[in-house]
Design a protein around this motif. Structure first.
Motif, mmCIF file in Angstrom:
data_model
loop_
_atom_site.group_PDB
_atom_site.id
_atom_site.type_symbol
_atom_site.label_atom_id
_atom_site.label_comp_id
_atom_site.label_asym_id
_atom_site.label_seq_id
_atom_site.Cartn_x
_atom_site.Cartn_y
_atom_site.Cartn_z
ATOM 1 N N GLY A 14 0.644 -0.811 -0.268
ATOM 2 C CA GLY A 14 -0.041 -0.251 -0.567
ATOM 3 C C GLY A 14 0.947 0.694 0.376
ATOM 4 N N GLY A 15 2.455 1.150 0.697
ATOM 5 C CA GLY A 15 3.079 2.319 0.338
ATOM 6 C C GLY A 15 3.209 3.279 -1.110
ATOM 7 N N ALA A 16 3.020 2.523 -2.361
ATOM 8 C CA ALA A 16 2.756 2.284 -2.802
ATOM 9 C C ALA A 16 2.889 3.920 -3.576
ATOM 10 N N ALA A 17 1.005 4.429 -3.019
ATOM 11 C CA ALA A 17 0.649 5.319 -3.027
ATOM 12 C C ALA A 17 0.791 6.358 -2.655
ATOM 13 N N GLY A 18 1.305 6.319 -1.163
ATOM 14 C CA GLY A 18 2.241 7.396 -0.365
ATOM 15 C C GLY A 18 3.204 7.645 -1.230
ATOM 16 N N ALA A 19 3.775 6.639 -2.545
ATOM 17 C CA ALA A 19 5.621 6.958 -2.946
ATOM 18 C C ALA A 19 4.939 7.903 -4.530
ATOM 19 N N LEU A 20 3.872 8.272 -4.994
ATOM 20 C CA LEU A 20 3.869 8.634 -6.301
ATOM 21 C C LEU A 20 3.970 9.870 -6.651
ATOM 22 N N PRO A 21 3.096 11.017 -5.669
ATOM 23 C CA PRO A 21 3.609 12.115 -5.204
ATOM 24 C C PRO A 21 4.380 12.772 -6.067
ATOM 25 N N PRO A 22 5.696 12.503 -6.213
ATOM 26 C CA PRO A 22 6.916 13.225 -6.902
ATOM 27 C C PRO A 22 6.786 12.629 -8.394
ATOM 28 N N VAL A 23 6.078 11.768 -8.205
ATOM 29 C CA VAL A 23 6.189 10.871 -9.753
ATOM 30 C C VAL A 23 4.564 11.620 -10.672
ATOM 31 N N THR B 296 13.426 7.055 -8.753
ATOM 32 C CA THR B 296 14.047 6.885 -7.364
ATOM 33 C C THR B 296 13.628 7.586 -6.752
ATOM 34 N N LEU B 297 12.858 8.489 -6.913
ATOM 35 C CA LEU B 297 12.312 9.360 -5.745
ATOM 36 C C LEU B 297 10.782 8.669 -5.128
ATOM 37 N N PHE B 298 10.060 7.869 -6.321
ATOM 38 C CA PHE B 298 9.141 7.140 -5.317
ATOM 39 C C PHE B 298 9.989 5.897 -4.695
ATOM 40 N N LEU B 299 10.837 4.989 -5.159
ATOM 41 C CA LEU B 299 11.602 3.942 -4.409
ATOM 42 C C LEU B 299 12.027 5.294 -3.663
ATOM 43 N N ILE B 300 12.031 5.881 -3.111
ATOM 44 C CA ILE B 300 13.202 6.008 -1.565
ATOM 45 C C ILE B 300 11.920 6.514 -1.028
ATOM 46 N N ILE B 301 10.458 6.837 -0.645
ATOM 47 C CA ILE B 301 9.563 6.575 -0.607
ATOM 48 C C ILE B 301 9.119 5.445 -0.153
ATOM 49 N N THR C 63 8.666 3.720 3.932
ATOM 50 C CA THR C 63 7.195 3.996 4.164
ATOM 51 C C THR C 63 7.544 2.712 5.867
ATOM 52 N N PRO C 64 8.273 1.477 5.428
ATOM 53 C CA PRO C 64 7.697 0.474 5.991
ATOM 54 C C PRO C 64 8.277 0.482 7.298
ATOM 55 N N PRO C 65 9.286 0.963 7.249
ATOM 56 C CA PRO C 65 10.384 0.862 9.018
ATOM 57 C C PRO C 65 9.309 2.373 9.989
ATOM 58 N N HIS C 66 9.073 3.254 8.855
ATOM 59 C CA HIS C 66 8.002 4.786 9.653
ATOM 60 C C HIS C 66 7.034 4.122 10.368
ATOM 61 N N PHE C 67 6.267 2.904 9.771
ATOM 62 C CA PHE C 67 4.948 3.123 9.953
ATOM 63 C C PHE C 67 5.011 1.741 11.085
ATOM 64 N N TRP C 68 5.739 1.024 10.404
ATOM 65 C CA TRP C 68 6.447 -0.726 11.904
ATOM 66 C C TRP C 68 6.778 0.269 12.795
ATOM 67 N N ALA C 69 7.498 1.046 12.836
ATOM 68 C CA ALA C 69 8.268 1.554 14.186
ATOM 69 C C ALA C 69 7.042 2.423 15.073
ATOM 70 N N LEU C 70 5.752 2.998 14.480
ATOM 71 C CA LEU C 70 4.624 3.571 14.533
ATOM 72 C C LEU C 70 3.941 1.908 15.530
ATOM 73 N N ALA C 71 3.797 1.326 14.612
ATOM 74 C CA ALA C 71 3.245 -0.110 14.413
ATOM 75 C C ALA C 71 3.641 -0.789 15.823
ATOM 76 N N LEU C 72 5.010 -0.517 16.196
ATOM 77 C CA LEU C 72 5.410 -1.759 17.429
ATOM 78 C C LEU C 72 4.904 -1.296 18.799
ATOM 79 N N ASN C 73 4.287 0.052 18.752
ATOM 80 C CA ASN C 73 3.666 0.624 20.215
ATOM 81 C C ASN C 73 2.364 0.586 20.476
#
Length: 311
Positions: free
Chosen positions: A158-167, A183-188, A192-202
């Motif tokens: 699902g993170g693909a949706a959030g990565a599309l704005p620069p494209v 490339t910017l798409f790939l970075i976002i 997304t997974p480490p950013h969101f999973w860090a939140l989800a852990l708590n």
């Protein structure tokens, strides 16, 4: 007469206050913080494109992308109203609180989405508008309605949706895709997974109560921190690509290297932490926000001469 005048004035003030409060609830439906990230990264894509837009079409394009992100957020809250109501993190959203009805959220999201796509098509080109439409549909139909409730890999795909704005920003300026926005798409996408999973852990208890199969709920803490470390490592490598490919300068390279090393250390510390220390996950979550902002701000600085959105 004076008492009547005072009463009328109070009614008018109360009515105005109610309207403002109601508007604020609809604004909340658009997920302003998520929208802000979409707009920021879209501006980067638009700015680094080889052919720029005149200021007015460029401004309309950014507004349209913002509206599209807001529409996706509103439709997400419409569909997820049932699980939002049982999660502490989302229980105060407008629909669970009864401030906005599900029907109102649905109509608001649909209208906002149609206006956004139409405005982008008229201001720029059909390719950008189609990409924006596909992003909204993907976020709502694929991520929200399907992946989120069915697989622990929901946030990865699902993170693909959030990565599309620069494209979308790049395509709005050029009419086609390119290596730089990919490339910017790939970075976002990798961020997304480490950013969101860090939140989800708590928030794993929250997700478990709502029946959402987030990775910490399904696989546990150890597997989640290991995946966070893997994705963080890939992200650090991918973050060097703008400098390697030549569309970001040496300053970006330095910032990407230093901030990437710090991100990796945060992820490594989280992976090695014993027990369920919430602080390590929270530190990584907060730093990941700074990290992405620093990377894209450095890219923007490399192209500061084109910030008028034109050539």
């Amino acid at each position: 007469m004076n008492n009547i005048s005072v009463s009328v004035s109070r009614l008018r003030l109360s009515s105005r206050s109610d309207r403002i409060a109601r508007m604020s609830h609809f604004v909340s439906l658009t997920k302003p913080r998520v929208m802000g990230l979409a707009v920021f990264t879209a501006v980067i894509g638009l700015t680094i494109a080889p052919t720029g837009l005149d200021p007015l079409p460029g401004f309309i394009a950014i507004l349209a992308i913002a509206a599209g992100a807001g529409a996706a957020g509103a439709l997400n809250m419409w569909y997820d109203a049932d699980i939002d109501a049982v999660m502490a993190r989302t229980a105060m959203r407008p629909i669970p609180r009864g401030k906005v009805s599900k029907l109102e959220a649905l109509v608001f999201g649909l209208v906002l989405g149609v206006v956004a796509v139409t405005a982008l098509a008229l201001a720029t080109n059909l390719a950008a508008a189609a990409l924006l439409a596909c992003t909204i549909v993907f976020y709502v139909a694929v991520y929200t309605a399907w992946l989120k409730r069915s697989t622990s890999q929901n946030i990865v795909i699902g993170g693909a949706a959030g990565a599309l704005p620069p494209v979308i920003g790049w395509v709005a300026a050029t009419g086609h895709a390119g290596l730089e926005p990919t490339t910017l798409f790939l970075i976002i996408f990798l961020w997304t997974p480490p950013h969101f999973w860090a939140l989800a852990l708590n928030r794993s208890d929250d997700y478990a109560r709502a029946g959402v199969p987030m990775l910490p709920v399904v696989a546990g803490r150890a597997a989640t921190t290991r995946q966070i470390l893997i994705y963080s490592s890939l992200l650090v490598l991918a973050s060097e690509l703008p400098w390697v490919l030549g569309f970001a300068g040496a300053i970006y390279g330095v910032i990407a290297t230093i901030s990437g090393a710090l991100l990796f250390l945060f992820a490594l510390r989280l992976n090695r932490s014993i027990g369920a220390d919430r602080r390590d996950a929270h530190r990584l979550f907060l730093f990941s926000i700074f990290y992405l902002f620093a990377l894209f701000a450095a890219i923007l600085t490399s192209h500061s001469d084109r910030l008028n959105l034109g050539t």
